[in-house]
Scaffold this motif. Structure first.
Motif, PDB file in Angstrom:
ATOM      1  N   UNK A  86       0.840  -1.213   0.000  1.00  0.00           N
ATOM      2  CA  UNK A  86       0.000   0.000   0.000  1.00  0.00           C
ATOM      3  C   UNK A  86       0.864   1.247   0.000  1.00  0.00           C
ATOM      4  N   UNK A  87       1.937   1.237   0.771  1.00  0.00           N
ATOM      5  CA  UNK A  87       2.853   2.376   0.831  1.00  0.00           C
ATOM      6  C   UNK A  87       3.472   2.622  -0.544  1.00  0.00           C
ATOM      7  N   UNK A  88       3.923   1.547  -1.208  1.00  0.00           N
ATOM      8  CA  UNK A  88       4.497   1.712  -2.546  1.00  0.00           C
ATOM      9  C   UNK A  88       3.482   2.315  -3.516  1.00  0.00           C
ATOM     10  N   UNK A  89       2.252   1.824  -3.484  1.00  0.00           N
ATOM     11  CA  UNK A  89       1.214   2.335  -4.381  1.00  0.00           C
ATOM     12  C   UNK A  89       0.933   3.812  -4.101  1.00  0.00           C
ATOM     13  N   UNK A  90       0.813   4.183  -2.818  1.00  0.00           N
ATOM     14  CA  UNK A  90       0.510   5.571  -2.466  1.00  0.00           C
ATOM     15  C   UNK A  90       1.674   6.488  -2.842  1.00  0.00           C
TER      16      UNK A  90
ATOM     17  N   UNK B 167       3.350  10.711  -6.247  1.00  0.00           N
ATOM     18  CA  UNK B 167       4.415  11.349  -7.029  1.00  0.00           C
ATOM     19  C   UNK B 167       3.991  11.606  -8.470  1.00  0.00           C
ATOM     20  N   UNK B 168       3.046  10.820  -8.996  1.00  0.00           N
ATOM     21  CA  UNK B 168       2.584  11.071 -10.360  1.00  0.00           C
ATOM     22  C   UNK B 168       1.406  12.034 -10.408  1.00  0.00           C
TER      23      UNK B 168
ATOM     24  N   UNK C  79      -0.283  14.764   2.692  1.00  0.00           N
ATOM     25  CA  UNK C  79       0.095  13.366   2.878  1.00  0.00           C
ATOM     26  C   UNK C  79       0.336  13.040   4.348  1.00  0.00           C
ATOM     27  N   UNK C  80       0.856  13.984   5.126  1.00  0.00           N
ATOM     28  CA  UNK C  80       1.010  13.773   6.569  1.00  0.00           C
ATOM     29  C   UNK C  80      -0.350  13.542   7.214  1.00  0.00           C
ATOM     30  N   UNK C  81      -1.318  14.336   6.820  1.00  0.00           N
ATOM     31  CA  UNK C  81      -2.668  14.162   7.373  1.00  0.00           C
ATOM     32  C   UNK C  81      -3.210  12.786   7.031  1.00  0.00           C
ATOM     33  N   UNK C  82      -2.983  12.356   5.808  1.00  0.00           N
ATOM     34  CA  UNK C  82      -3.431  11.036   5.389  1.00  0.00           C
ATOM     35  C   UNK C  82      -2.748   9.937   6.203  1.00  0.00           C
ATOM     36  N   UNK C  83      -1.433  10.059   6.412  1.00  0.00           N
ATOM     37  CA  UNK C  83      -0.694   9.060   7.181  1.00  0.00           C
ATOM     38  C   UNK C  83      -1.164   9.030   8.641  1.00  0.00           C
ATOM     39  N   UNK C  84      -1.405  10.201   9.220  1.00  0.00           N
ATOM     40  CA  UNK C  84      -1.861  10.254  10.612  1.00  0.00           C
ATOM     41  C   UNK C  84      -3.244   9.625  10.763  1.00  0.00           C
ATOM     42  N   UNK C  85      -4.123   9.872   9.804  1.00  0.00           N
ATOM     43  CA  UNK C  85      -5.466   9.262   9.853  1.00  0.00           C
ATOM     44  C   UNK C  85      -5.381   7.747   9.725  1.00  0.00           C
ATOM     45  N   UNK C  86      -4.539   7.253   8.830  1.00  0.00           N
ATOM     46  CA  UNK C  86      -4.380   5.802   8.670  1.00  0.00           C
ATOM     47  C   UNK C  86      -3.819   5.186   9.950  1.00  0.00           C
ATOM     48  N   UNK C  87      -2.842   5.847  10.555  1.00  0.00           N
ATOM     49  CA  UNK C  87      -2.240   5.344  11.795  1.00  0.00           C
ATOM     50  C   UNK C  87      -3.274   5.299  12.923  1.00  0.00           C
ATOM     51  N   UNK C  88      -4.014   6.386  13.101  1.00  0.00           N
ATOM     52  CA  UNK C  88      -5.000   6.448  14.182  1.00  0.00           C
ATOM     53  C   UNK C  88      -6.130   5.438  13.963  1.00  0.00           C
TER      54      UNK C  88
END
Length: 193
Positions: free
Chosen positions: A114-118, A123-124, A141-150
């Protein structure tokens, strides 16, 4: 204390104890409040996968920002990213029900793919021609990562386990280091946004 309608004293609370969590709705015709239910292991595979993905993506963004604007070597940055990913993977799968070894490996594999795909999609899709655009994309992207983590931590719903003083101290130290690194990278991003 009296009942405002009758001026007679109310019966003591012990005379009619209410069960907790409630088994019947407080108002007839309304369902039970879904937020009252006790925490339990809800979605161990989805939760652990999101937890690992959020930790990997967050650490990639934070460490990448720090490596770009400081003299931190990239090898140390890769170690920090893989360390955060490994800790999240271990914690996310530590209380999974007994299962084959492949099921414990699955959340990390799903998170990495999932990380590779995102990373490839972001980047594209996002044009980062200027520094300001790149920093705004990084904040998104930070907001997206924080939401996924939480969300991953919430869906994992780990039970509290007793820990030694060393484990507590190392957990506090890890969170302090992660917080300071995020703060430093965030200050850099906001200063250029």
């Amino acid at each position: 204390m009296t009942d405002p309608d009758s001026r007679e004293p109310l019966p003591p609370a012990a005379a009619h104890p209410a069960p907790w969590p409630p088994t019947e709705p407080l108002l007839p015709g309304f369902p039970l409040d879904p937020w009252v239910r006790p925490r339990r292991l809800q979605r161990p595979l989805v939760g652990a996968s999101l937890w690992c993905f959020g930790a990997l993506f967050w650490s990639y963004l934070v460490v990448g920002e720090i490596v770009v604007w400081t003299a931190v070597p990239e090898a140390l940055g890769v170690l920090a990213v893989m360390g955060a990913f490994g800790i999240a993977w271990y914690r996310g799968t530590s209380q999974m029900p007994p299962a084959p070894r492949f099921r414990i490996l699955l959340p990390g594999i799903i998170a990495f793919i999932s990380w590779l795909v995102v990373v490839l999609l972001s980047s594209t899709l996002f044009s980062t021609g200027g520094r300001k655009n790149a920093e705004l994309v990084a904040l998104l992207l930070w907001s997206f990562a924080a939401c996924a983590y939480a969300l991953g931590r919430h869906l994992s719903a780990l039970k509290r386990v007793s820990s030694s003083p060393f484990e507590r101290a190392s957990g506090i130290a890890f969170w302090l280091i992660a917080g300071i690194a995020t703060l430093l990278a965030g200050v850099n991003i906001i200063s250029f946004a």
